[in-house]
Design a protein around this motif. Structure first.
Motif, PDB file in Angstrom:
ATOM      1  N   ASN A 717      -9.015 -15.533   7.988  1.00 10.27           N
ATOM      2  CA  ASN A 717      -9.681 -15.962   9.380  1.00 10.27           C
ATOM      3  C   ASN A 717      -9.062 -16.907   9.753  1.00 10.27           C
ATOM      4  O   ASN A 717      -9.345 -18.283   9.199  1.00 10.27           O
ATOM      5  N   SER A 718      -8.850 -16.697  11.390  1.00  9.95           N
ATOM      6  CA  SER A 718      -8.637 -17.935  12.627  1.00  9.95           C
ATOM      7  C   SER A 718      -9.089 -17.928  13.624  1.00  9.95           C
ATOM      8  O   SER A 718      -9.208 -16.412  14.434  1.00  9.95           O
ATOM      9  N   GLY A 719      -9.378 -18.859  13.871  1.00 10.22           N
ATOM     10  CA  GLY A 719     -10.037 -18.218  15.895  1.00 10.22           C
ATOM     11  C   GLY A 719     -10.071 -19.856  15.942  1.00 10.22           C
ATOM     12  O   GLY A 719      -9.863 -20.725  15.786  1.00 10.22           O
ATOM     13  N   ILE A 720     -10.611 -19.534  17.800  1.00  9.77           N
ATOM     14  CA  ILE A 720     -10.455 -20.530  18.656  1.00  9.77           C
ATOM     15  C   ILE A 720     -11.806 -20.092  18.641  1.00  9.77           C
ATOM     16  O   ILE A 720     -12.167 -18.611  19.341  1.00  9.77           O
ATOM     17  N   GLU A 721     -13.180 -21.312  18.958  1.00  4.13           N
ATOM     18  CA  GLU A 721     -13.856 -21.018  19.822  1.00  4.13           C
ATOM     19  C   GLU A 721     -14.695 -22.104  21.349  1.00  4.13           C
ATOM     20  O   GLU A 721     -14.205 -23.075  20.926  1.00  4.13           O
ATOM     21  N   VAL A 722     -14.769 -21.583  22.013  1.00  3.78           N
ATOM     22  CA  VAL A 722     -15.207 -22.929  23.269  1.00  3.78           C
ATOM     23  C   VAL A 722     -16.597 -22.440  23.930  1.00  3.78           C
ATOM     24  O   VAL A 722     -16.819 -20.886  23.758  1.00  3.78           O
ATOM     25  N   PHE A 744     -11.891 -16.402  20.273  1.00  5.79           N
ATOM     26  CA  PHE A 744     -10.727 -15.439  19.881  1.00  5.79           C
ATOM     27  C   PHE A 744     -10.845 -15.844  18.178  1.00  5.79           C
ATOM     28  O   PHE A 744     -10.303 -16.982  17.563  1.00  5.79           O
ATOM     29  N   VAL A 745     -10.630 -13.877  17.126  1.00  2.00           N
ATOM     30  CA  VAL A 745     -10.729 -13.970  15.788  1.00  2.00           C
ATOM     31  C   VAL A 745      -9.343 -13.336  15.154  1.00  2.00           C
ATOM     32  O   VAL A 745      -9.100 -12.088  16.460  1.00  2.00           O
ATOM     33  N   LYS A 746      -9.138 -14.126  15.169  1.00  2.00           N
ATOM     34  CA  LYS A 746      -7.816 -12.866  14.047  1.00  2.00           C
ATOM     35  C   LYS A 746      -8.081 -13.107  12.578  1.00  2.00           C
ATOM     36  O   LYS A 746      -8.196 -14.336  12.152  1.00  2.00           O
ATOM     37  N   ASN A 747      -7.506 -11.433  12.386  1.00  6.43           N
ATOM     38  CA  ASN A 747      -7.783 -11.769  10.674  1.00  6.43           C
ATOM     39  C   ASN A 747      -7.059 -10.597  10.392  1.00  6.43           C
ATOM     40  O   ASN A 747      -6.522  -9.936  10.892  1.00  6.43           O
ATOM     41  N   PRO A 830     -13.340  -6.543  17.509  1.00  5.24           N
ATOM     42  CA  PRO A 830     -12.861  -7.201  18.360  1.00  5.24           C
ATOM     43  C   PRO A 830     -12.024  -8.305  18.033  1.00  5.24           C
ATOM     44  O   PRO A 830     -12.171  -8.902  17.546  1.00  5.24           O
ATOM     45  N   LYS A 831     -11.034  -8.618  19.736  1.00  2.21           N
ATOM     46  CA  LYS A 831     -10.236  -9.714  18.785  1.00  2.21           C
ATOM     47  C   LYS A 831     -10.598 -11.178  19.823  1.00  2.21           C
ATOM     48  O   LYS A 831     -11.300 -12.561  19.857  1.00  2.21           O
ATOM     49  N   VAL A 832     -11.716 -10.750  20.659  1.00  2.10           N
ATOM     50  CA  VAL A 832     -11.880 -11.528  21.827  1.00  2.10           C
ATOM     51  C   VAL A 832     -13.949 -11.034  22.007  1.00  2.10           C
ATOM     52  O   VAL A 832     -14.079 -10.236  22.648  1.00  2.10           O
ATOM     53  N   VAL A 833     -14.958 -11.796  21.594  1.00  2.00           N
ATOM     54  CA  VAL A 833     -15.775 -11.794  22.019  1.00  2.00           C
ATOM     55  C   VAL A 833     -16.472 -13.199  22.893  1.00  2.00           C
ATOM     56  O   VAL A 833     -16.304 -13.989  23.119  1.00  2.00           O
TER      57      VAL A 833
END
Length: 981
Positions: A717-722, A744-747, A830-833
């Motif tokens: 899992n990788s992602g960016i949170e703002v 943004f989440v990538k699994n 979802p890819k984006v929340v």
């Protein structure tokens, strides 16, 4: 018992040692309480004897105690508040009220086994804004979290009266596990909580933090891989007794109903497809125009009410908070009801200058008795049928000629009970050691006991009861869990150096016992399940399980000159459920932080806070059953003649090496504050690899079974949170603030069983739709490519089909549709929340609106995909069917064979992205002048709307629901009142 005896003796020994140290104190002791102007206690305030390195920090309730020379000055420092100096002058008690400093506002954050200043945090800890807890009427904790914190995804399979039902899942930073649970660990008042979130009264919650990265969650070791939710309940405050009432009533209405065919439309649909399929009863109902709308008779206008009364206050040494709550919900589905009654007592008593005792106890009763209609059948049911007999009784077989169909409403007529009673009591003892400033010992004990009583009796007015002459299922269950935590902490300010050390030794025991009984063949329906002893067939069953967890944890925090920050954590867990050689695991983490704005070289009038963070660590997912590592057998009796011989066969194979899944995570973050903290926020990037997944590997049937659970496989899992908060306008009469977050989440699956093909590539698991390099939850199958058109007749014939029939995409172009043409078609998660909150206040009027959204996920809409393939026995939504004169490319012709090509059917997947106005609240607070005349401290009126607007391309009932044939989503209109005395 031997373990608890050892712990008890060790605790008595520690108490004796601490008491000896206390007695050795030489300097006089000054103590007191530190509060903010609002009256809230301030934990973590630095209290230092001026000109020395002698200092302590206030505890969670703002209490402090320090030994000082008789003539000295105490300096009180707390980030976000103005520094205060107080002359001791032989005083023994000094209470302090600190003023906020808006130019350096910061807050204390719960981090597990203690607190930290936000400026000192090196991990990723997200706090739920207090406004989501207090300004919006939430019946459930998850309702407050959804969309408000970046990286949190909440999925609800079905709507209903009970909040946070078993169909609700909370996932933090994406799914790490394929088969095991992806749910976070919940900790309430410092003690792990194994219960349901819906049993926690949101009005009792003081703060909620989520530990997201490996460093912050590492303190919970084998259970922290999926994140940790820390819930802290309210406590009393020294001063006069405060009485508060919070209550509201609401009306619930259907949010969206699919455009199902009515009787005439269904009749025409059926006639066009198969003219001979109309039955006598259908024709009669059609001729009389007496068809029925099953959703209309299964649904109603919902209503709910929530009343909360709290009393809090306290003296210098004793503080209390007690509350009573009643929640009563009648959902939009008939007979779908939920009631929760809870009471809470939180008490803190300072026995002397070094000993404090306290409790956090709550008692909850939940009642979800009653079955509603079967909405899967409600949406499917033929409208040309009769729900009731002429005498008003339920028609068991609504379709006279097709007795396969039971009445969707029959659940309403079943006798059903579903109640639970739960007590949770967390008690603590806190010892401060004056002779060793900053040293504390805390003994936490937690106990939870929950009983459930459920039963259903299906009488002869239901299908199963009619066919089996009455049937029943009853179950009695109890759940017990107990926790003992020994926490030793040391916090010290040494000039430019600030250290914090925490050591924990804890034990936890969980036990569950269930007695069940199924029966059928009752002589009558008079006694219901109470007459099960008279039933002709009785099947009892019993289940029991018990687990133990022993843990040790050490954490070290260090800060130099408020610039350079360091955190090291290591936890060791031993869990009884794992294999003989794998019961113990060690989970380390390390984190660094740099407060760049405190550097001498950094001078900026725009940027007033800038901190860089980085962390690495390992956590576990303790997601196996109590006895999953050992071989188990199940009953398999053998009948010989008229004699039954008891027997057993294997149900699972043992695996002595079975252990937890391990997640190794890296996180880098940046916290910022701009324009005198008018704009604040943080940015985080994370990357998590989870290995040793709990998967079922296929084995030779020679063992008597076909699979065994092993630690194999890997995900990433990788992602960016703002997250950003801003004060856009601030005047004497008007303020406007905004808070927003996006994640943004990538699994993806990195490895499964390690099986390789001839090219050296790992083989996918097609049976379970698991693919190397793809997300865990994917859509896989034949691709819906529209409808064959008239001008494509020749090409359609090559595939053995014709115009008007479904077109399945020939992925490999070989003019043959077979298994090789199946492809991955998007992911279900979802890819984006994201979430966005705006709050506007003009004098005493407030307006708050909260918008959430998700994107990048696709799902199968079963209202489309299942109904149209089932011939003419099931209702469906209205379609724009293909005809030669209406050559649509959306839906095929109204022909029973048109849904398949070459014997295969293609699933239509839809974009499940949406933007939703989650809630909007308009409030009015009475002015101070009126409140004084009424002798009130607060009176607030508000109206709230929930789920009022949803923007989506989804054509089902709701894109957020997992099943489109479940209880539909609702709109809610709330009228509320808050009163303070």
């Amino acid at each position: 018992m031997k373990l608890y005896s050892i712990l008890s003796k060790s605790n008595y020994l520690l108490l004796f040692l601490f008491y000896s140290l206390v007695c050795s104190s030489q300097n006089p002791t000054v103590s007191g309480v530190i509060k903010a102007r609002s009256g809230e206690p301030l934990p973590g305030v630095s209290v230092v004897v001026k000109g020395t390195t002698v200092g302590v920090a206030s505890d969670f309730d703002g209490n402090y105690s320090i030994s000082v020379p008789e003539v000295s000055t105490l300096v009180f420092r707390f980030i976000g508040y103005k520094t205060l100096e107080v002359d001791v002058s032989l005083k023994k008690s000094i209470n302090v009220i600190m003023e906020e400093d808006i130019n350096s506002l910061d807050e204390i954050v719960i981090v597990g086994y203690g607190t930290q200043k936000k400026s000192d945090i090196t991990g990723t800890v997200a706090s739920l804004d207090q406004e989501r807890l207090e300004s919006v009427p939430n019946v459930d904790i998850s309702q407050a979290i959804q969309g408000a914190i970046p990286g949190i995804s909440i999925t609800t399979l079905s709507s209903g009266a009970a909040p946070s039902n078993d169909d609700t899942s909370i996932v933090i930073r994406g799914k790490n596990s394929i088969l095991a649970s992806n749910g976070p660990l919940v900790v309430v008042d410092g003690v792990p909580y194994q219960g349901q979130l819906r049993d926690i009264n949101p009005n009792d919650v003081k703060s909620l933090e989520i530990l997201k990265d490996a460093s912050s969650a590492a303190i919970y070791g084998s259970r922290g891989a999926n994140g940790v939710i820390l819930i802290t309940t309210k406590g009393g405050v020294e001063g006069k007794t405060v009485i508060k009432y919070d209550g509201y009533s609401s009306i619930q209405q259907l949010s969206n109903l699919p455009n199902l065919m009515d009787g005439e439309e269904f009749y025409n649909f059926k006639k066009d497809r198969d003219p001979d399929a109309i039955t006598v009863s259908e024709q009669e109902i059609y001729d009389n125009k007496s068809w029925v709308s099953w959703p209309d008779i299964a649904l109603r206008t919902g209503f709910s009410q929530n009343h909360n009364l709290s009393v809090s206050g306290g003296s210098k040494n004793t503080k209390f908070y007690t509350a009573f709550n009643l929640l009563d919900v009648k959902g939009i589905a008939k007979n779908d009801n939920y009631q929760r009654i809870s009471t809470r007592v939180n008490l803190d008593t300072k026995i002397n200058s070094w000993l404090t005792l306290g409790t956090r106890s709550t008692l909850t009763f939940g009642d979800q008795s009653g079955n509603s209609a079967n909405f899967s059948d409600v949406f499917w049911m033929n409208p040309l049928t009769k729900p009731y007999n002429d005498d008003g009784s339920l028609n068991i077989y609504p379709w006279e000629e097709d007795t396969f169909w039971s009445n969707p409403l029959e659940g309403v007529y079943m006798e059903n009970t579903n109640t639970s009673t739960q007590i949770v009591t967390n008690n603590f003892l806190n010892i401060e050691i004056p002779s060793i400033e900053g040293l504390q010992f805390r003994l936490n004990t937690g106990y939870r006991y929950r009983t459930t009583d459920s039963g259903t009796y299906r009488g002869r007015n239901t299908t199963e009861g009619f066919e089996k002459q009455g049937s029943s299922d009853v179950s009695r269950q109890y759940i017990k869990s107990s926790t003992i935590e020994n926490i030793l902490s040391y916090n010290k300010d040494l000039g430019k150096h600030r250290i914090g050390l925490t050591a924990v030794y804890s034990t936890e025991e969980n036990e569950r016992s269930t007695n069940s009984l199924s029966a059928e063949g009752y002589p009558n329906d008079i006694l219901g399940w109470y007459g099960s002893s008279q039933a002709s067939l009785i099947e009892p069953s019993y289940e029991y399980r018990k687990t133990n967890l022993i843990s040790q944890m050490f954490r070290a925090n260090y800060a130099f000159n408020d610039k350079y920050l360091f955190t090291f954590t290591v936890r060791r867990d031993g869990f009884s459920g794992f294999g003989e050689g794998k019961k113990w695991g060690t989970f380390p983490s390390v984190a660094l932080g740099w407060n760049i704005t405190n550097e001498d070289f950094f001078k900026s009038d725009i940027i007033n806070n800038l901190k860089l963070r980085g962390s690495w660590g390992r956590n576990g997912n303790q997601a196996v059953g109590a006895y999953q590592s050992i071989a188990k057998f199940r009953v398999f009796d053998n009948v010989v003649g008229n004699t039954t011989a008891p027997g057993y066969i294997p149900s699972t194979l043992g695996n002595p090496n079975l252990s937890w899944e391990t997640s190794e995570s890296f996180n880098i973050g940046l916290d910022f504050g701009l324009l005198k903290n008018g704009i604040t926020g943080d940015i985080n990037y994370y990357n998590t690899n989870t290995s040793d997944l709990l998967l079922n590997r296929s084995i030779s049937p020679v063992h008597g079974l076909f699979e065994i659970t092993q630690n194999i496989g890997e995900t990433n899992n990788s992602g960016i949170e703002v997250s950003v908060s801003s004060t856009n306008i601030r005047t004497d009469n008007f303020t406007w603030s905004t808070r927003g977050n996006i994640a943004f989440v990538k699994n993806k699956i990195v490895s499964l069983y390690g099986n390789l093909d001839e090219n050296g590539n790992e083989i996918d698991d097609l049976d379970n739709n698991w693919f190397i390099g793809k997300p865990i939850s994917t859509n896989y199958g034949f691709q819906y490519d529209g409808v064959w058109q008239t001008d494509e007749a020749d090409l359609a014939a090559v595939y053995g089909t014709q115009p008007g029939y479904v077109k399945i995409k020939d992925v490999n172009g070989d003019f043959v549709i077979n298994g090789d043409d199946r492809v991955v078609q998007g992911q279900r998660d979802p890819k984006v929340v994201w979430g966005l909150t705006n709050t506007l206040n003009y004098k005493n009027i407030g307006l708050n609106f909260f918008i959430t959204g998700v994107s990048g996920n696709t799902k199968s809409n079963d209202l489309w995909n299942t109904d149209v393939y089932q011939g003419v026995r099931r209702n469906t939504v209205n379609r724009d069917w293909w005809t030669p004169t209406n050559p649509t490319n959306t839906i095929f012709a109204n022909d029973e064979l048109a849904s398949s090509q070459g014997g295969f059917q293609a699933t239509r997947y839809e974009d499940a992205s949406f933007v939703r106005l989650r809630d909007i609240t308009l409030s009015y607070d009475l002015s101070d002048e009126i409140l004084k005349k009424l002798k009130l401290s607060k009176l607030k009126l508000y109206v709230t709307g929930r789920n009022l607007v949803t923007i989506t391309d989804w054509t089902g009932t709701d894109p957020e629901l997992g099943s489109q044939r479940s209880t539909p989503q609702v709109k809610e209109y709330v009228l509320g009142l808050n009163i303070g005395l």
